[in-house]
Enzyme design. Structure first.
Site, PDB file in Angstrom:
ATOM      1  N   LEU A 101     -31.752  36.624  42.089  1.00  0.00           N
ATOM      2  CA  LEU A 101     -32.528  37.696  42.801  1.00  0.00           C
ATOM      3  C   LEU A 101     -33.810  37.435  42.721  1.00  0.00           C
ATOM      4  O   LEU A 101     -34.355  36.857  41.719  1.00  0.00           O
ATOM      5  CB  LEU A 101     -31.955  39.108  42.315  1.00  0.00           C
ATOM      6  N   ASP A 102     -34.782  37.889  43.739  1.00  0.00           N
ATOM      7  CA  ASP A 102     -36.112  37.390  43.749  1.00  0.00           C
ATOM      8  C   ASP A 102     -36.560  38.545  42.517  1.00  0.00           C
ATOM      9  O   ASP A 102     -36.187  39.461  42.246  1.00  0.00           O
ATOM     10  CB  ASP A 102     -36.545  38.339  45.031  1.00  0.00           C
ATOM     11  N   LYS A 103     -37.860  38.169  42.207  1.00  0.00           N
ATOM     12  CA  LYS A 103     -38.433  38.877  41.051  1.00  0.00           C
ATOM     13  C   LYS A 103     -38.726  40.242  41.254  1.00  0.00           C
ATOM     14  O   LYS A 103     -38.524  41.267  40.738  1.00  0.00           O
ATOM     15  CB  LYS A 103     -40.063  38.541  40.763  1.00  0.00           C
ATOM     16  N   HIS A 183     -35.056  33.912  49.802  1.00  0.00           N
ATOM     17  CA  HIS A 183     -35.533  35.152  50.549  1.00  0.00           C
ATOM     18  C   HIS A 183     -34.876  35.636  51.725  1.00  0.00           C
ATOM     19  O   HIS A 183     -35.294  35.841  52.730  1.00  0.00           O
ATOM     20  CB  HIS A 183     -37.104  34.687  50.941  1.00  0.00           C
ATOM     21  N   LYS A 186     -35.209  38.955  53.378  1.00  0.00           N
ATOM     22  CA  LYS A 186     -36.561  39.218  53.822  1.00  0.00           C
ATOM     23  C   LYS A 186     -37.111  38.455  54.895  1.00  0.00           C
ATOM     24  O   LYS A 186     -37.564  38.860  56.005  1.00  0.00           O
ATOM     25  CB  LYS A 186     -37.765  38.794  52.539  1.00  0.00           C
TER      26      LYS A 186
END
Ligand code: URA
Length: 236
Positions: A101-103, A183, A186
């Site tokens: 998962l992204d930061k 991503h 997004k």
């Protein structure tokens, strides 16, 4: 297996710390104090206690973490805190995150030391769904929903059909993906002239994030939950 090796592997300390515990009479095998580190134990049959605690044999481990924002999905990072830093009590089992998962994304992240489990869950052939709650800059339109369904053109190709649903009670929406690209959500929102403000993963296949876990909290998966992820999803 030698008892000192066993206790060290089960997280009771380093080999030399465990030897000290043995020497001090803090270890019992089947109710009898055992002081020699060289003694062999049968991990399936013997009842081994260390400092009054029953030490069960754990080989594979499966953890559900409610990942907080600000942590990277890696085992080591020179700059950032990692999700494994949150679960240091199981670090001795060589755990790692299942995917990323992204930061700045929060929510359901699985942590394990089972490579096959990870491989199966991540395999594109399995089409295991991942559902995210999205807070976006603009409201979702029915045209956006249709575009997600048909696939969105990204720089690395058109996405697989995705399900976009507007939440009735909030300005949030739910997105279900059947693939995982860098991503991805997004980039999909950006492509429909919108931007993601907050992102939280709430389910992987049939497994939902335990709402009782605050960000940063974790628990082991139940047997039923492990089966839900390993048996029910058929290869297509
Ligand atoms: N899509 C994203 O953009 N980020 C994530 O962390 C997961 C899916």
């Amino acid at each position: 297996m030698r008892i000192d090796k066993y206790l060290a592997q089960m997280g009771q300390g380093t080999r030399s710390e465990v030897k000290q515990l043995l020497k001090k009479g803090k270890v019992q095998v089947n109710g009898v104090v055992e002081k020699s580190p060289k003694t062999h134990v049968n991990v399936d049959q013997d009842q081994i206690e260390c400092q009054g605690k029953l030490i069960r044999y754990v080989d594979k481990i499966y953890i559900m973490l409610n990942k907080p924002k600000g942590f990277v999905s890696a085992t080591k990072d020179d700059i950032n805190d990692t999700v494994i830093d949150l679960i240091s009590e199981y670090n001795y089992l060589d755990i790692f995150p299942v995917g990323r998962l992204d930061k700045d994304t929060e929510g359901l992240l699985l942590i394990t030391n089972d490579g096959q489990f990870t491989h199966d869950l991540m395999s594109p052939k399995k089409h295991i769904s991942k559902t995210y709650e999205v807070t976006a800059q603009k409201n979702i339109t029915s045209h956006d929903i249709d575009r997600f369904k048909s696939g969105i053109e990204l720089t690395d190709g058109v996405t697989k059909p995705a399900v976009l649903k507007k939440c009735e009670t909030s300005n949030k929406s739910l997105v279900t993906l059947f693939e995982g690209r860098y991503h991805q959500i997004k980039r999909m929102f950006h492509a429909i002239d919108n931007e993601v403000i907050e992102l939280k993963r709430i389910a992987i296949g049939g497994l939902s994030l335990d709402e009782g876990l605050a960000p940063g909290e974790y628990r082991q998966l139940t047997l039923e939950e492990i089966e839900l992820l390993t048996n029910k999803e058929k290869e297509v």
